[in-house]
Design a protein around this motif. Structure first.
Motif, short mmCIF file in Angstrom:
data_model
loop_
_atom_site.label_atom_id
_atom_site.label_comp_id
_atom_site.label_asym_id
_atom_site.label_seq_id
_atom_site.Cartn_x
_atom_site.Cartn_y
_atom_site.Cartn_z
N PRO A 1 -2.05 -5.37 8.23
CA PRO A 1 -1.40 -4.35 9.08
C PRO A 1 -1.05 -3.07 8.31
CG PRO A 1 -0.45 -6.51 9.50
CD PRO A 1 -1.35 -6.66 8.30
N GLU A 2 -0.90 -3.18 6.98
CA GLU A 2 -0.57 -1.97 6.19
C GLU A 2 -1.72 -0.96 6.22
OE1 GLU A 2 0.93 -2.88 2.26
OE2 GLU A 2 2.01 -4.64 3.01
N ILE A 3 -2.93 -1.46 6.43
CA ILE A 3 -4.07 -0.54 6.55
C ILE A 3 -3.85 0.38 7.74
CG2 ILE A 3 -6.52 -0.48 7.25
CD1 ILE A 3 -7.08 -2.69 5.30
N LYS A 4 -3.45 -0.23 8.87
CA LYS A 4 -3.23 0.58 10.09
C LYS A 4 -2.07 1.53 9.89
CE LYS A 4 -5.49 -2.49 13.30
NZ LYS A 4 -5.48 -3.41 14.41
N GLU A 5 -1.05 1.08 9.17
CA GLU A 5 0.11 1.95 8.92
C GLU A 5 -0.31 3.16 8.08
OE1 GLU A 5 2.96 2.22 10.18
OE2 GLU A 5 3.51 3.84 8.79
N LEU A 6 -1.15 2.93 7.06
CA LEU A 6 -1.59 4.05 6.23
C LEU A 6 -2.44 5.04 7.03
CD1 LEU A 6 -0.36 3.06 3.59
CD2 LEU A 6 -2.53 3.56 2.49
N ILE A 7 -3.27 4.52 7.92
CA ILE A 7 -4.09 5.42 8.76
C ILE A 7 -3.17 6.33 9.57
CG2 ILE A 7 -5.74 5.50 10.68
CD1 ILE A 7 -6.96 2.87 9.51
N ARG A 8 -2.08 5.75 10.09
CA ARG A 8 -1.11 6.57 10.84
C ARG A 8 -0.48 7.64 9.95
NH1 ARG A 8 -0.25 1.74 13.87
NH2 ARG A 8 1.19 0.85 12.35
N LEU B 1 0.83 -1.21 0.00
CA LEU B 1 0.00 0.00 0.00
C LEU B 1 0.87 1.26 0.00
CD1 LEU B 1 -2.95 -0.93 2.44
CD2 LEU B 1 -2.76 -1.30 -0.04
N ASN B 2 1.97 1.21 0.72
CA ASN B 2 2.88 2.37 0.75
C ASN B 2 3.46 2.72 -0.61
OD1 ASN B 2 3.69 4.07 2.77
ND2 ASN B 2 4.30 2.31 4.05
N GLN B 3 3.78 1.65 -1.37
CA GLN B 3 4.32 1.90 -2.72
C GLN B 3 3.27 2.54 -3.60
OE1 GLN B 3 5.69 -1.94 -3.99
NE2 GLN B 3 7.62 -1.77 -2.86
N ALA B 4 2.03 2.06 -3.48
CA ALA B 4 0.94 2.65 -4.27
C ALA B 4 0.78 4.12 -3.92
CB ALA B 4 -0.36 1.89 -4.01
N LEU B 5 0.85 4.41 -2.64
CA LEU B 5 0.70 5.81 -2.19
C LEU B 5 1.81 6.68 -2.79
CD1 LEU B 5 -1.00 7.66 -0.41
CD2 LEU B 5 0.46 7.02 1.53
N ASP B 6 3.02 6.14 -2.83
CA ASP B 6 4.14 6.92 -3.39
C ASP B 6 3.88 7.30 -4.85
OD1 ASP B 6 5.54 6.96 -1.07
OD2 ASP B 6 6.87 5.28 -1.59
#
Ligand code: URP
Ligand code: ZN
Ligand code: ZN
Length: 461
Positions: free
Chosen positions: A135-142, A101-106
């Motif tokens: 857990p990446e969902i929670k990381e993105l919320i942060r 998810l982080n890569q998509a956000l980038d």
């Protein structure tokens, strides 16, 4: 830098009064009956409304979709939004299959960087959520991306199954996040699309005929049932018809935390647009499709009585030439989506307030405040109060304008509302205190728009 707005009628979701307003360093620093101090810029808002900048929580700038990409990027799309009095968008980043998810956000940060003319935030469209990625969902919320769109439609592309939806709802809500649902039974729709094509029904209207209201209502009802089981809130995107609205009303009456948006196209346009000659119906191929006209007043009632909380645009433009034309011989190849980000505020003011369906406070609420609350931007955005960002629209409730592709700023070769006259025009638009639109001219700088790290889901009511 001090900017003083004098003699305006300040309208929020709850207030309506005459006052002056002082802006210092991008935020509202004072509101008083009369403010007489030296300022770098003074704006006279006599006979005009002073309203919070619009928030459009559903846009798709530079979206790869249907074998092409939406024709507005973050520069053209956000400038067009600003012309229309929208000062914040929440766009949809998309996770590719197998991607973190982080890569998509980038990827979406890079699309917006240096281009956005107004502030922006992101939802994340999740297409591939094995347990290991939850857990990446929670990381993105942060990281300030606190809402996630899941699809019940487009099998093989975006669709995720009910178990995945249920797990995502549980995970997101544990961390204060929100699931946004594209609620259509895409598996049944796929059968109907294949049947239509096999029978030689290839014209644009078959897009609508293969996506019945019952398919949307089934998805909406299922999304609400899943949310109830997960003890999580759910937000239904682009709700188009009374069959679906009834499911939302029933859910809300039963105490389930279901929220929903509709869009101007479902309030003003209808199925008959698909019957236009010369393939023109393709301009209106969007998902869900335009519905029979009798749905429109039901949706307005939903907005009035708060069964629907938000009007977004689902702005996803494709030019008629070369893009919509990809589906000349097969409606299923017409890229799905339409333009709208520029005219939401004027259309809703005209149809809602001028049309006496809602009052002016409710107009502000459904075009700005409710989105700010639901998507974790309130009170920084969505209201006019000391300490809030000075995202402000000086709005003339009496001036009329004619909507046309000749004069709009969206990078698309048609308007869904060509020739329509609306009353209510954004005259001056400020983004964090900077005047970005004045006298019909864009005065801002692409890149001045900032990424908004959003807070947690916050129930509006
Ligand atoms: O037709 C539409 N709505 N295109 C954008 C994608 C979506 O489902 O929101
Ligand atoms: Zn959708
Ligand atoms: Zn959309």
């Amino acid at each position: 830098m001090k900017t003083l707005i004098k003699n305006g009628r300040i309208i929020t979701a709850v207030d309506d009064y005459n006052a002056d307003l002082l802006i210092e360093d991008g935020t509202i620093s004072m509101i008083a009956r009369k403010i007489d101090i030296e300022a770098d810029k003074v704006i006279d808002a006599s006979n005009r409304y002073v309203i919070p900048g619009g928030i459009d929580p559903h846009t798709h700038m530079d979206l790869p979709f249907g074998g092409t990409s939406s024709s507005d990027d973050f520069r053209t799309g956000t400038i067009a939004a600003a012309f229309g009095g929208t000062t914040t968008i929440i766009d949809f980043a998309v996770q590719s299959h197998g991607q973190a998810l982080n890569q998509a956000l980038d990827v979406w940060f890079a699309k917006a960087e240096g281009k956005a003319a107004i502030d922006y935030a992101f939802h994340m469209i999740c297409t591939d959520l094995p347990d290991s990625r939850l857990p990446e969902i929670k990381e993105l919320i942060r990281q300030g991306v606190s809402s996630f769109k899941l699809f019940m439609a487009y099998p093989g592309v975006f669709l995720v199954d009910d178990g995945t939806i249920f797990k995502a709802m549980t995970t997101a809500s544990e961390a204060g996040g929100l699931i946004c649902m594209h609620a259509e039974n895409g598996v049944v729709i796929d059968v109907l699309v294949k049947r239509a094509l096999a029978e030689g029904r290839t014209a644009p209207k078959y897009h609508a005929l293969s996506r019945p209201t019952k398919a949307e209502a089934e998805g909406t009802g299922r999304a609400i049932a899943l949310a109830e089981m997960a003890n999580a809130p759910v937000y239904i995107v682009h709700l188009s018809c009374y069959d679906s609205l009834r499911k939302v009303i029933e859910g809300r009456d039963n105490g389930i935390a279901v929220y929903a948006e509709t869009c101007p196209q479902y309030l003003f346009l209808d199925y008959s647009y698909y019957e236009k000659p010369e393939f023109e119906g393709a301009k209106f191929v969007m998902t869900p499709p335009l519905r029979d006209k009798e749905n429109q007043e039901k949706l307005w009632q939903g907005l009035k009585f708060n069964d629907l909380q938000v009007v977004s645009t689902d702005h996803c433009p494709f030019c008629f030439k070369e893009q919509k034309e990809l589906g000349r011989n097969d409606f299923s190849k017409i890229p799905n989506g339409g333009p709208g980000v520029e005219h939401r505020m004027s259309l809703i003011f005209n149809g809602g307030v001028v049309g006496e369906r809602i009052n002016v406070n409710r107009f502000v609420e459904i075009t700005s405040t409710a989105s700010a609350k639901i998507f974790g931007l309130f009170p920084r955005k969505g209201t006019i109060a000391v300490g809030s960002d000075a995202d402000i629209v000086i709005f003339d409730p009496n001036e009329e304008m004619v909507i046309s592709r000749e004069t709009h700023h969206m990078n698309v070769d048609y308007s869904c509302y060509e020739g329509t006259t609306v009353r209510g025009v954004p005259k001056t638009v400020l983004s964090r205190g900077n005047v970005v639109i004045e006298n019909g001219i864009y005065l801002g700088r692409p890149g001045d728009g900032q990424f908004l790290k959003r807070g947690l889901f916050n129930s509006p009511k």
